[in-house]
Design a protein around this motif. Sequence first.
Motif, PDB file in Angstrom:
ATOM      1  N   LEU A   1      -7.537   6.801   5.132  1.00  0.00           N
ATOM      2  CA  LEU A   1      -7.874   6.267   3.958  1.00  0.00           C
ATOM      3  C   LEU A   1      -6.905   5.365   3.063  1.00  0.00           C
ATOM      4  O   LEU A   1      -6.913   4.422   2.485  1.00  0.00           O
ATOM      5  N   VAL A   2      -5.648   6.148   3.104  1.00  0.00           N
ATOM      6  CA  VAL A   2      -4.635   5.698   2.180  1.00  0.00           C
ATOM      7  C   VAL A   2      -3.942   4.367   3.117  1.00  0.00           C
ATOM      8  O   VAL A   2      -3.604   3.260   2.439  1.00  0.00           O
ATOM      9  N   ASP A   3      -3.979   4.425   4.271  1.00  0.00           N
ATOM     10  CA  ASP A   3      -3.392   3.437   5.169  1.00  0.00           C
ATOM     11  C   ASP A   3      -4.290   2.200   5.143  1.00  0.00           C
ATOM     12  O   ASP A   3      -4.052   1.038   5.290  1.00  0.00           O
ATOM     13  N   HIS A   4      -5.728   2.303   4.899  1.00  0.00           N
ATOM     14  CA  HIS A   4      -6.844   1.247   5.087  1.00  0.00           C
ATOM     15  C   HIS A   4      -7.406   0.665   3.955  1.00  0.00           C
ATOM     16  O   HIS A   4      -7.866  -0.354   3.781  1.00  0.00           O
ATOM     17  N   ILE A   5      -7.440   1.696   2.753  1.00  0.00           N
ATOM     18  CA  ILE A   5      -8.139   1.325   1.615  1.00  0.00           C
ATOM     19  C   ILE A   5      -7.302   1.128   0.295  1.00  0.00           C
ATOM     20  O   ILE A   5      -6.592   2.017   0.053  1.00  0.00           O
ATOM     21  N   ALA A   6      -7.384   0.149  -0.200  1.00  0.00           N
ATOM     22  CA  ALA A   6      -6.446   0.059  -1.528  1.00  0.00           C
ATOM     23  C   ALA A   6      -7.030   0.817  -2.460  1.00  0.00           C
ATOM     24  O   ALA A   6      -7.853   0.936  -3.009  1.00  0.00           O
ATOM     25  N   GLY A   7      -5.950   1.393  -3.277  1.00  0.00           N
ATOM     26  CA  GLY A   7      -6.097   2.445  -4.296  1.00  0.00           C
ATOM     27  C   GLY A   7      -6.089   3.707  -3.795  1.00  0.00           C
ATOM     28  O   GLY A   7      -6.303   4.578  -4.505  1.00  0.00           O
ATOM     29  N   ALA A   8      -6.500   4.079  -2.458  1.00  0.00           N
ATOM     30  CA  ALA A   8      -6.697   5.204  -1.861  1.00  0.00           C
ATOM     31  C   ALA A   8      -5.344   6.307  -1.955  1.00  0.00           C
ATOM     32  O   ALA A   8      -5.551   7.368  -1.684  1.00  0.00           O
ATOM     33  N   GLY A   9      -4.381   5.702  -2.403  1.00  0.00           N
ATOM     34  CA  GLY A   9      -3.202   6.344  -3.000  1.00  0.00           C
ATOM     35  C   GLY A   9      -3.157   7.594  -3.860  1.00  0.00           C
ATOM     36  O   GLY A   9      -2.565   8.450  -3.938  1.00  0.00           O
ATOM     37  N   ILE A  10      -4.468   7.252  -4.596  1.00  0.00           N
ATOM     38  CA  ILE A  10      -4.835   8.284  -5.656  1.00  0.00           C
ATOM     39  C   ILE A  10      -4.927   9.870  -5.147  1.00  0.00           C
ATOM     40  O   ILE A  10      -5.050  10.835  -5.913  1.00  0.00           O
ATOM     41  N   LEU A  11      -5.373   9.557  -3.792  1.00  0.00           N
ATOM     42  CA  LEU A  11      -5.819  10.842  -3.138  1.00  0.00           C
ATOM     43  C   LEU A  11      -4.481  11.763  -2.938  1.00  0.00           C
ATOM     44  O   LEU A  11      -4.535  12.860  -2.555  1.00  0.00           O
ATOM     45  N   ARG A  12      -3.343  11.153  -3.057  1.00  0.00           N
ATOM     46  CA  ARG A  12      -2.012  12.092  -2.717  1.00  0.00           C
ATOM     47  C   ARG A  12      -1.903  12.837  -3.783  1.00  0.00           C
ATOM     48  O   ARG A  12      -2.311  12.820  -4.943  1.00  0.00           O
ATOM     49  N   ASP A  13      -0.958  13.897  -3.550  1.00  0.00           N
ATOM     50  CA  ASP A  13      -0.668  14.941  -4.672  1.00  0.00           C
ATOM     51  C   ASP A  13      -2.105  15.789  -4.801  1.00  0.00           C
ATOM     52  O   ASP A  13      -2.590  15.708  -5.773  1.00  0.00           O
ATOM     53  N   SER A  14      -2.535  16.247  -3.574  1.00  0.00           N
ATOM     54  CA  SER A  14      -4.208  16.750  -3.755  1.00  0.00           C
ATOM     55  C   SER A  14      -4.235  17.968  -4.717  1.00  0.00           C
ATOM     56  O   SER A  14      -5.348  18.068  -5.168  1.00  0.00           O
ATOM     57  N   GLN A  15      -3.183  18.775  -4.814  1.00  0.00           N
ATOM     58  CA  GLN A  15      -3.521  19.712  -5.841  1.00  0.00           C
ATOM     59  C   GLN A  15      -3.702  19.585  -7.278  1.00  0.00           C
ATOM     60  O   GLN A  15      -4.532  20.022  -7.883  1.00  0.00           O
TER      61      GLN A  15
ATOM     62  N   PRO B   1       0.851  -1.271   0.053  1.00  0.00           N
ATOM     63  CA  PRO B   1      -0.046   0.211  -0.012  1.00  0.00           C
ATOM     64  C   PRO B   1       1.021   1.487   0.052  1.00  0.00           C
ATOM     65  O   PRO B   1       2.091   1.234   0.351  1.00  0.00           O
ATOM     66  N   SER B   2       0.157   2.534  -0.607  1.00  0.00           N
ATOM     67  CA  SER B   2       1.152   3.716  -0.352  1.00  0.00           C
ATOM     68  C   SER B   2       1.388   4.162   0.889  1.00  0.00           C
ATOM     69  O   SER B   2       0.752   3.770   1.752  1.00  0.00           O
ATOM     70  N   ASP B   3       2.632   4.616   1.065  1.00  0.00           N
ATOM     71  CA  ASP B   3       2.976   5.142   2.289  1.00  0.00           C
ATOM     72  C   ASP B   3       1.919   6.326   2.612  1.00  0.00           C
ATOM     73  O   ASP B   3       1.865   7.356   2.059  1.00  0.00           O
ATOM     74  N   PRO B   4       1.507   6.263   3.887  1.00  0.00           N
ATOM     75  CA  PRO B   4       0.309   7.253   4.365  1.00  0.00           C
ATOM     76  C   PRO B   4       0.924   8.487   4.646  1.00  0.00           C
ATOM     77  O   PRO B   4       0.369   9.713   4.317  1.00  0.00           O
ATOM     78  N   HIS B   5       2.396   8.403   4.765  1.00  0.00           N
ATOM     79  CA  HIS B   5       3.269   9.702   5.198  1.00  0.00           C
ATOM     80  C   HIS B   5       3.176  10.754   3.885  1.00  0.00           C
ATOM     81  O   HIS B   5       3.612  11.809   3.971  1.00  0.00           O
TER      82      HIS B   5
END
Length: 578
Positions: A325-339, A224-228
Amino acid sequence: MPTPEELQTSRDVGTRAATVGLAALALAPVLLARGFVLIGDMSFVPVQPWRAEWLGLDGSVPRAVPADAIVSVLTHVVPGDLLQKAVLLGALVAAALGMLRLAGTFVGAGARIAPLGAAVLYLWNPWVLERLAIGHWGLLVGYAALPWVVIGALAVRRGTGGLPLLVVALGVAAFASPTGGVAAGLVAIVLCATRQRRNLSVLAAVLVVNLPWLLPGVLGAASPSDPHGVQAFAARSDTHLGVLGSLLTFGGIWKSSIVPGERGSWLLVLLALGFTLAGIAALLAGIRRGPSASPLRAIAGLGLTGFVLAALPTTHPGLKLSVWLVDHIAGAGILRDSQKWLLLTVLAVCVGLALALEGAGRWLRVNGLVPGLLTGVAALLPVVLLPSLAWGISGKLEPVRYPAEWSRVRSVLDAQPDRRTAVLPWATYRSFAWNDHRAALDPAIRFFSGQVITDDALQVSPTRTVAGESPVSARIGAALAQGLPLAPVLADAGIRYVLIEKTAAGDDVAIAGLRASARVLHDGSDLELLDLGRGTAPPHASYAGFVVGADVLSFALVLGAGLFPTVRRIRRKPGNIG
């Protein structure tokens, strides 16, 4: 004496030519010389070799699936640098022409300046500049597809066709990047949510075109994506207006080194904010009293959604929610780079700006003034507010050529078995002298055949590094950090070859240890290729059949939608049967 219809046609051609000219001005150095623009995450190569990972079959996060597969196929037909030029120019031109056409549907039939102003702002703004500077060409292609998604969705909403155009635009966005696919799908679903039957067909199309990246993302075994990374890539303040003001003026990207100097000017930023506020005000006014209130309401809602997603990690509760969300849901890493989610906001504000410019022209005419000059100046003002975008971001998009040695090493590697290669020194980005020391994702990833493994962690500051998703890369990085012998780690991962980029500094001890026991296949001025004498071929995913089947279905749907209007015209010609 030309007829009114001929005059209107001439004016339409003129506005289209103006937008194409601005796109060419933004990319002038790219278009005027052969070579590759290597900057940020953008790394095109002369011929991109085919690999299973381009379809997401290696278990990694499908960030550039199926974009890399498409590029790989096309570079076997078209030289890679020409393909890159076509993609970049096509994206900017399609974005401007799409907004020109979309804005024209919301203003009077004779209006020319209002749609032109919307198209200019959609093409020439900080969001576009920063995505070019960071190398996110796939996201720019998705951004370019959004106005066409709206046009197709509005036609489907009215029951006047439009589904083929909608499917093609959705496919272009989804094939270019997952974020583009999600954004375009959201736009289509929201705008078509009037009748259940139509919405179900659009929902099915959105799902099918996104299968090429969605299915391997679900079935793969990537970490999973790094939540940091949520906080590291959250929107930042790049103006005196704070983070929200920066977002309202279409800036706020996390990487401060690519922010244009104009963002530090109070005058220019306040004028840019005025454009945004005028667009929002006109959009709200159109919702209250216009005949297009319902679609405008949907567009405004999409714009608000984009702004909320962009601003979410900049608040404490929003950051905690995003990290969870990033830590618990697969694919939620798409929320990173919010701009990046501001693409929805830019779309909505540009539609509103067309309404604002039309209203301003009408007010000027009512008061006995000539509206053309004043509204024309206002329409072209975004170019004045952001001069850095001109000439390839003031020369930063200068094309270069790969050294001949890179092709020689590729030929040597092509002749070897079990092509799994690690690249040292261990880093994600390179600043080659032959690339004018611009930081760019190591092009070795796409230049050389076989599986090429590099560091996938990203150092965003001297004290903060966002972890990658590859377990193999993590093990190599850990061994280097602890000073452990690298050969056993590479052997355990099935890696037989090591490519050393001599012009980069670092990992001298580890490299010396590998040289002591390896066979040298190439030793040149810039590159060295070592054979460790053992390795395995890259593994194949057990779910490959499902993914390939989904790819065929998705591409067939988009291709069929693209060909449908032509087939229909042929069938309707007199003398044709059926």
